[in-house]
Design a protein around this motif. Structure first.
Motif, short mmCIF file in Angstrom:
data_model
loop_
_atom_site.label_atom_id
_atom_site.label_comp_id
_atom_site.label_asym_id
_atom_site.label_seq_id
_atom_site.Cartn_x
_atom_site.Cartn_y
_atom_site.Cartn_z
N VAL A 134 2.70 -12.70 -15.90
CA VAL A 134 3.70 -13.64 -16.45
C VAL A 134 4.97 -13.61 -15.62
N VAL A 135 5.29 -12.46 -15.04
CA VAL A 135 6.46 -12.39 -14.15
C VAL A 135 6.21 -13.22 -12.90
N THR A 136 5.03 -13.05 -12.32
CA THR A 136 4.69 -13.76 -11.08
C THR A 136 4.65 -15.27 -11.27
N ILE A 137 4.00 -15.73 -12.34
CA ILE A 137 3.89 -17.18 -12.54
C ILE A 137 5.23 -17.80 -12.92
N SER A 138 6.20 -16.96 -13.31
CA SER A 138 7.54 -17.46 -13.65
C SER A 138 8.49 -17.41 -12.46
N GLY A 139 7.95 -17.06 -11.29
CA GLY A 139 8.77 -17.05 -10.08
C GLY A 139 9.21 -15.68 -9.63
N GLY A 140 8.77 -14.64 -10.33
CA GLY A 140 9.18 -13.29 -10.00
C GLY A 140 8.23 -12.60 -9.05
N PRO A 141 8.43 -11.31 -8.83
CA PRO A 141 7.65 -10.56 -7.84
C PRO A 141 6.23 -10.27 -8.30
N TYR A 142 5.39 -9.94 -7.32
CA TYR A 142 4.02 -9.49 -7.56
C TYR A 142 3.95 -8.02 -7.18
N TRP A 143 3.18 -7.25 -7.93
CA TRP A 143 2.93 -5.86 -7.56
C TRP A 143 1.50 -5.49 -7.95
N ASN A 144 0.97 -4.50 -7.29
CA ASN A 144 -0.35 -4.00 -7.64
C ASN A 144 -0.26 -3.16 -8.89
N VAL A 145 -0.94 -3.59 -9.94
CA VAL A 145 -0.95 -2.84 -11.19
C VAL A 145 -1.95 -1.70 -11.08
N LEU A 146 -1.46 -0.49 -11.32
CA LEU A 146 -2.35 0.66 -11.36
C LEU A 146 -3.13 0.61 -12.67
N LYS A 147 -4.44 0.89 -12.60
CA LYS A 147 -5.30 0.74 -13.77
C LYS A 147 -6.09 2.01 -14.05
N GLY A 148 -6.68 2.04 -15.23
CA GLY A 148 -7.44 3.22 -15.65
C GLY A 148 -6.91 3.81 -16.94
N ARG A 149 -5.99 3.09 -17.62
CA ARG A 149 -5.48 3.55 -18.91
C ARG A 149 -6.60 3.53 -19.95
N PHE A 294 16.64 -6.98 -6.49
CA PHE A 294 16.25 -6.91 -7.90
C PHE A 294 14.74 -6.98 -8.04
N PHE A 295 14.11 -7.91 -7.34
CA PHE A 295 12.66 -8.06 -7.44
C PHE A 295 11.95 -6.77 -7.02
N ARG A 296 12.40 -6.17 -5.92
CA ARG A 296 11.76 -4.94 -5.45
C ARG A 296 11.91 -3.81 -6.46
N GLU A 297 13.11 -3.66 -6.97
CA GLU A 297 13.36 -2.57 -7.91
C GLU A 297 12.68 -2.81 -9.26
N PHE A 298 12.63 -4.06 -9.68
CA PHE A 298 11.95 -4.37 -10.94
C PHE A 298 10.47 -4.03 -10.83
N ALA A 299 9.82 -4.44 -9.74
CA ALA A 299 8.41 -4.16 -9.53
C ALA A 299 8.16 -2.65 -9.52
#
Length: 324
Positions: A134-149, A294-299
């Protein structure tokens, strides 16, 4: 993070007395967790989130808020998705979470994933991936989500008292975030998530009237904004849906939130407090000047938040609203 348009929780002293410490995860997460078992997982979630957002522009802010409210209680274990039962009132029915919404989007994504790769992708991972999308489609940054929760089996409404309230000062915010292994930069960056979304009057109306013995209106609030909000939130207010957007570009993920704080136009007291405290003001100013920073730090902070309290002994729920 500072919560997304929650109802104000009374008695801050009680809040602080019962603050719980959510440990950083010892579980091993990685970006390629489903590469063999469910390679289509992220594509399915992204398409589901995108479709829902097209039909309802409120979805992005709601799903981002859902992630914060999940991780801030028992860690990122999807406990916020569980429904209440006869013998237990779940987190989603706690006072700060009554206004959470768009659970159906997570349900839809889960149903599609169960049809494609049964008993594989956890609800907790769906929430984390959806928050990124939702962040990415709203114009914000993309990051690799770590998974395995893994998905938790416990959800208690009484524990939602530990969510940071919209009336918190910086010291209270620092304590709340610190209990989850998050620092000052994380606090300010994650508060920037308020660039998306809307708040109901109940979360900020204490700033508009009878604020203190000396001031009717919170003196840290821009007077023009205060007058505008008083019109939107009259007394008595019969419209439970009344309120205001966090910033003037509320459907776009950008750094406008920080510029509005510098102009005294923060809606929450907890947001505006970031400017009035030297410990956090410099981050606000830095993010206001440099959106890419901001984008880098938010991600980076979202990845860090996503690792809070991840459990190893949970389950993979078949339906996100009930334990197996």
């Amino acid at each position: 993070m500072a919560n997304f348009s929650p109802k104000t929780v009374p008695c801050l002293t009680v809040l602080l007395m019962f603050t719980i410490i959510v440990p950083q995860s010892k579980a091993s997460l990685n970006a390629n967790y489903y590469s063999q078992t469910c390679p289509q997982a992220e594509k399915i979630i992204r398409e589901t989130v995108y479709s829902a957002s097209i039909h309802d522009p409120k979805v992005p802010a709601r799903l981002l808020r859902l992630f914060f409210h999940d991780c801030f209680i028992r860690g990122c274990d999807a406990s916020v998705l569980l429904d209440s039962t006869v013998g237990n009132q779940a987190e989603k029915d706690g006072p700060p979470n009554i206004s959470l919404a768009s659970f159906y989007v997570i349900d839809d994504a889960k149903a599609k994933l169960e049809a494609t790769c049964p008993k594989t992708v956890t609800c907790a991972d769906i929430v984390a991936i959806a928050a990124r999308d939702v962040v990415t489609i709203s114009g914000g940054p993309y990051w690799n989500v770590l998974k395995g929760r893994k998905d938790g089996r416990v959800s208690k409404a009484s524990e939602t008292i530990n969510l940071p309230a919209p009336t918190f000062n910086v010291s209270q915010l620092i304590q709340s975030f610190g209990n989850r292994g998050l620092g000052l930069k994380d606090l300010v960056a994650l508060s920037g998530g308020h660039t998306l979304g809307f708040s109901h009057c109940s979360s900020f109306e204490s700033r508009l009237r009878n604020f203190s013995a000396l001031h009717d209106i919170d003196p840290s609030m821009n007077i023009e904004l205060a007058q505008e909000l008083r019109k939107k939130c009259p007394k008595p207010n019969k419209d439970k849906n009344a309120g205001d957007f966090f910033d003037s570009t509320s459907s776009t993920f950008d750094n406008n939130y920080f510029n509005q704080l510098l102009a005294g136009k923060g809606v929450f007291g907890s947001d505006q407090a970031l400017v009035g405290d030297n410990r956090t003001r410099w981050n606000v100013e830095s993010f206001a000047k440099d959106q890419n920073l901001f984008f880098r730090e938010f991600a980076a902070s979202m990845v860090k938040l996503g690792n809070v309290g991840v459990i190893e002994d949970g389950e993979v729920r078949i339906k996100c609203r009930v334990v197996n």
